[in-house]
Design a protein around this motif. Structure first.
Motif, PDB file in Angstrom:
ATOM      1  N   VAL A  11       0.834  -1.206   0.000  1.00 27.33           N
ATOM      2  CA  VAL A  11       0.000   0.000   0.000  1.00 27.33           C
ATOM      3  C   VAL A  11       0.871   1.259   0.000  1.00 27.33           C
ATOM      4  N   LEU A  12       1.961   1.251   0.764  1.00 31.13           N
ATOM      5  CA  LEU A  12       2.861   2.413   0.792  1.00 31.13           C
ATOM      6  C   LEU A  12       3.384   2.747  -0.606  1.00 31.13           C
ATOM      7  N   LYS A  13       3.637   1.727  -1.402  1.00 30.12           N
ATOM      8  CA  LYS A  13       4.125   1.951  -2.780  1.00 30.12           C
ATOM      9  C   LYS A  13       3.099   2.696  -3.627  1.00 30.12           C
ATOM     10  N   GLN A  14       1.818   2.480  -3.287  1.00 28.77           N
ATOM     11  CA  GLN A  14       0.746   3.130  -4.057  1.00 28.77           C
ATOM     12  C   GLN A  14       0.567   4.605  -3.682  1.00 28.77           C
ATOM     13  N   TYR A  15       1.177   5.017  -2.558  1.00 28.64           N
ATOM     14  CA  TYR A  15       1.044   6.395  -2.076  1.00 28.64           C
ATOM     15  C   TYR A  15       2.433   7.010  -1.855  1.00 28.64           C
ATOM     16  N   PRO A  16       3.023   7.587  -2.907  1.00 34.46           N
ATOM     17  CA  PRO A  16       4.375   8.156  -2.795  1.00 34.46           C
ATOM     18  C   PRO A  16       4.491   9.240  -1.717  1.00 34.46           C
ATOM     19  N   GLY A  17       3.352   9.854  -1.370  1.00 34.04           N
ATOM     20  CA  GLY A  17       3.363  10.909  -0.351  1.00 34.04           C
ATOM     21  C   GLY A  17       3.464  10.386   1.073  1.00 34.04           C
ATOM     22  N   LEU A  18       3.270   9.070   1.248  1.00 31.74           N
ATOM     23  CA  LEU A  18       3.411   8.458   2.571  1.00 31.74           C
ATOM     24  C   LEU A  18       4.850   7.998   2.760  1.00 31.74           C
ATOM     25  N   LYS A  19       5.483   8.451   3.826  1.00 30.11           N
ATOM     26  CA  LYS A  19       6.881   8.092   4.093  1.00 30.11           C
ATOM     27  C   LYS A  19       6.975   7.212   5.335  1.00 30.11           C
ATOM     28  N   LEU A  20       7.577   6.042   5.177  1.00 28.50           N
ATOM     29  CA  LEU A  20       7.826   5.171   6.334  1.00 28.50           C
ATOM     30  C   LEU A  20       9.131   5.649   6.961  1.00 28.50           C
ATOM     31  N   ILE A  21       9.033   6.429   8.043  1.00 33.74           N
ATOM     32  CA  ILE A  21      10.240   7.062   8.608  1.00 33.74           C
ATOM     33  C   ILE A  21      10.992   6.153   9.582  1.00 33.74           C
ATOM     34  N   ALA A  22      10.305   5.136  10.116  1.00 28.63           N
ATOM     35  CA  ALA A  22      10.988   4.164  10.994  1.00 28.63           C
ATOM     36  C   ALA A  22      10.120   2.927  11.138  1.00 28.63           C
ATOM     37  N   HIS A  23      10.771   1.790  11.330  1.00 29.60           N
ATOM     38  CA  HIS A  23      10.039   0.550  11.619  1.00 29.60           C
ATOM     39  C   HIS A  23      10.946  -0.344  12.456  1.00 29.60           C
ATOM     40  N   GLN A  24      10.323  -0.967  13.455  1.00 29.58           N
ATOM     41  CA  GLN A  24      11.099  -1.776  14.410  1.00 29.58           C
ATOM     42  C   GLN A  24      10.171  -2.766  15.106  1.00 29.58           C
ATOM     43  N   THR A  25      10.736  -3.847  15.621  1.00 37.48           N
ATOM     44  CA  THR A  25       9.904  -4.827  16.317  1.00 37.48           C
ATOM     45  C   THR A  25       9.641  -4.430  17.771  1.00 37.48           C
ATOM     46  N   ALA A  26       8.409  -4.718  18.202  1.00 40.03           N
ATOM     47  CA  ALA A  26       8.068  -4.630  19.631  1.00 40.03           C
ATOM     48  C   ALA A  26       7.550  -5.993  20.082  1.00 40.03           C
ATOM     49  N   GLU A  27       7.765  -7.004  19.231  1.00 43.39           N
ATOM     50  CA  GLU A  27       7.524  -8.423  19.561  1.00 43.39           C
ATOM     51  C   GLU A  27       6.110  -8.726  20.058  1.00 43.39           C
ATOM     52  N   TRP A  28       5.123  -8.071  19.444  1.00 44.55           N
ATOM     53  CA  TRP A  28       3.701  -8.269  19.783  1.00 44.55           C
ATOM     54  C   TRP A  28       3.361  -7.805  21.204  1.00 44.55           C
ATOM     55  N   ASP A  29       4.261  -7.113  21.875  1.00 48.54           N
ATOM     56  CA  ASP A  29       4.155  -6.858  23.316  1.00 48.54           C
ATOM     57  C   ASP A  29       3.781  -5.400  23.613  1.00 48.54           C
ATOM     58  N   ARG A  30       2.808  -5.200  24.497  1.00 43.66           N
ATOM     59  CA  ARG A  30       2.308  -3.862  24.820  1.00 43.66           C
ATOM     60  C   ARG A  30       3.363  -2.990  25.500  1.00 43.66           C
ATOM     61  N   ALA A  31       4.024  -3.525  26.511  1.00 38.22           N
ATOM     62  CA  ALA A  31       5.034  -2.737  27.246  1.00 38.22           C
ATOM     63  C   ALA A  31       6.213  -2.365  26.342  1.00 38.22           C
ATOM     64  N   LYS A  32       6.649  -3.322  25.502  1.00 41.72           N
ATOM     65  CA  LYS A  32       7.763  -3.046  24.582  1.00 41.72           C
ATOM     66  C   LYS A  32       7.357  -2.002  23.543  1.00 41.72           C
ATOM     67  N   ALA A  33       6.104  -2.061  23.116  1.00 35.91           N
ATOM     68  CA  ALA A  33       5.591  -1.097  22.139  1.00 35.91           C
ATOM     69  C   ALA A  33       5.528   0.306  22.740  1.00 35.91           C
ATOM     70  N   MET A  34       5.134   0.383  23.998  1.00 40.23           N
ATOM     71  CA  MET A  34       5.068   1.684  24.672  1.00 40.23           C
ATOM     72  C   MET A  34       6.474   2.303  24.764  1.00 40.23           C
ATOM     73  N   ALA A  35       7.454   1.472  25.145  1.00 42.17           N
ATOM     74  CA  ALA A  35       8.841   1.949  25.240  1.00 42.17           C
ATOM     75  C   ALA A  35       9.371   2.384  23.876  1.00 42.17           C
ATOM     76  N   LEU A  36       9.054   1.599  22.828  1.00 44.84           N
ATOM     77  CA  LEU A  36       9.494   1.935  21.470  1.00 44.84           C
ATOM     78  C   LEU A  36       8.864   3.244  21.014  1.00 44.84           C
ATOM     79  N   MET A  37       7.572   3.405  21.293  1.00 44.99           N
ATOM     80  CA  MET A  37       6.870   4.626  20.900  1.00 44.99           C
ATOM     81  C   MET A  37       7.448   5.848  21.613  1.00 44.99           C
ATOM     82  N   GLU A  38       7.806   5.677  22.885  1.00 43.53           N
ATOM     83  CA  GLU A  38       8.431   6.782  23.636  1.00 43.53           C
ATOM     84  C   GLU A  38       9.747   7.209  22.987  1.00 43.53           C
TER      85      GLU A  38
END
Length: 311
Positions: free
Chosen positions: A178-205
């Motif tokens: 889908v990102l390829k279909q929208y050149p105006g959308l930029k994926l600025i970062a991507h990383q694993t949080a291993e399906w985990d809520r606490a890890k995701a919160m820390a990553l988002m921070e």
């Protein structure tokens, strides 16, 4: 003694597997069917929901269930399946930890003439049957929603699930399509949080510290991570400015959609996956006809159609 003979002469009597299994069908006072179940992680709410339905249907069908938690370890999962084989179970249901690393478990079960059903996630080695959903489709739905919300322009972050697991690989694939279909959308970062809520919160921070007000949307590959992202964004006072979408439609996520803190989730039917996995295991063990692949559709959940998904 029957089991010892079965394994000693498995090559000679493979053709009689079906009749052997039928003799332990649990009917007419005979021995119950026994099904071994290895789940990815019983710390994950969606996976627990799948298992709950397997357990419920097993009780209804008078099937003995042996459930173990692989705790996200493919190595542990292989050992668990080896244990099921040694116990002479009639069928195995596996919720694979990884596409490649969990594959030997499938190979070993089939070599022992024990049917193995993959539920929710896939392996490279082909099992007797697969019950799940098309994870590529779920990410396409989620990212398309983000694209429309942002009118095709903005900075997007993506939280991966457990790296190497089928859902993680396929949800990344769908999102990138889908990102390829929208050149105006930029994926600025991507990383694993291993399906985990606490890890995701820390990553988002961490991402908030790095990108702050430039963040326009977050695609979390499951609701646990989506809820972690929402919490961090809310604490930072940024939630109203950032679109967050995740996958699974667990109760917490549905409540968050109702409150407006989570913009959308993508419903994955845990009940159908669990129910059809055990039903398929029983059919194979009894020598009945069955579907080799069952794909259950995903559905976008927003405030507008939320009512039909709330229990």
């Amino acid at each position: 003694m029957k089991r010892i003979i079965f394994y000693s002469f498995s090559l000679l009597i493979a053709s009689f597997l079906t009749s052997c299994n039928q003799s332990s069908s649990g009917e007419n006072g005979e021995k119950k069917l026994t099904v071994g179940v290895s789940m990815l992680s019983m710390q994950n709410e969606f996976i627990v929901n799948v298992h709950d339905e397997i357990e419920k249907k097993a009780k209804e069908s008078d099937v003995e269930l042996i459930t173990v938690d692989a705790e996200r370890s493919a190595l542990k999962q292989i050992e668990q399946v080896e244990s099921f084989i040694a116990q002479g179970v009639d069928a195995i249901i596996m919720n694979p930890c990884e596409v490649e690393a969990s594959s030997p478990a499938v190979t070993k079960a089939l070599a022992a003439n024990i049917p193995i059903i993959n539920v929710n996630s896939e392996t490279t080695a082909k099992p007797s049957a697969f019950i799940g959903s098309d994870d590529v489709e779920s990410a396409r739905i989620a990212m398309k929603f983000i694209a429309e919300k942002l009118n095709g322009k903005g900075n997007v972050l993506m939280m991966h699930g457990y790296m190497g697991q089928a859902a993680q690989i396929k949800r990344e694939q769908g999102a990138r399509e889908v990102l390829k279909q929208y050149p105006g959308l930029k994926l600025i970062a991507h990383q694993t949080a291993e399906w985990d809520r606490a890890k995701a919160m820390a990553l988002m921070e961490n991402w908030i510290q790095s990108y702050g007000n430039t963040i326009n949307a977050v695609f979390a590959q499951n609701d646990e991570m989506g809820m972690g992202a929402v919490k961090a964004l809310t604490d930072a006072g940024l939630k109203d400015k950032v679109v967050v979408v995740s996958i699974d439609a667990i109760p917490d996520a549905l409540q968050a959609v109702q409150k407006g803190t989570l913009n959308a989730t993508v419903f994955q039917n845990a009940e159908q996956q669990g129910a059809q996995a055990i039903e398929t295991a029983i059919k194979i063990a009894k020598g009945q006809s069955y579907e080799k692949e069952t794909l259950i559709p995903f559905q976008l959940v927003t405030k507008e159609n939320l009512a039909k998904f709330m229990k």
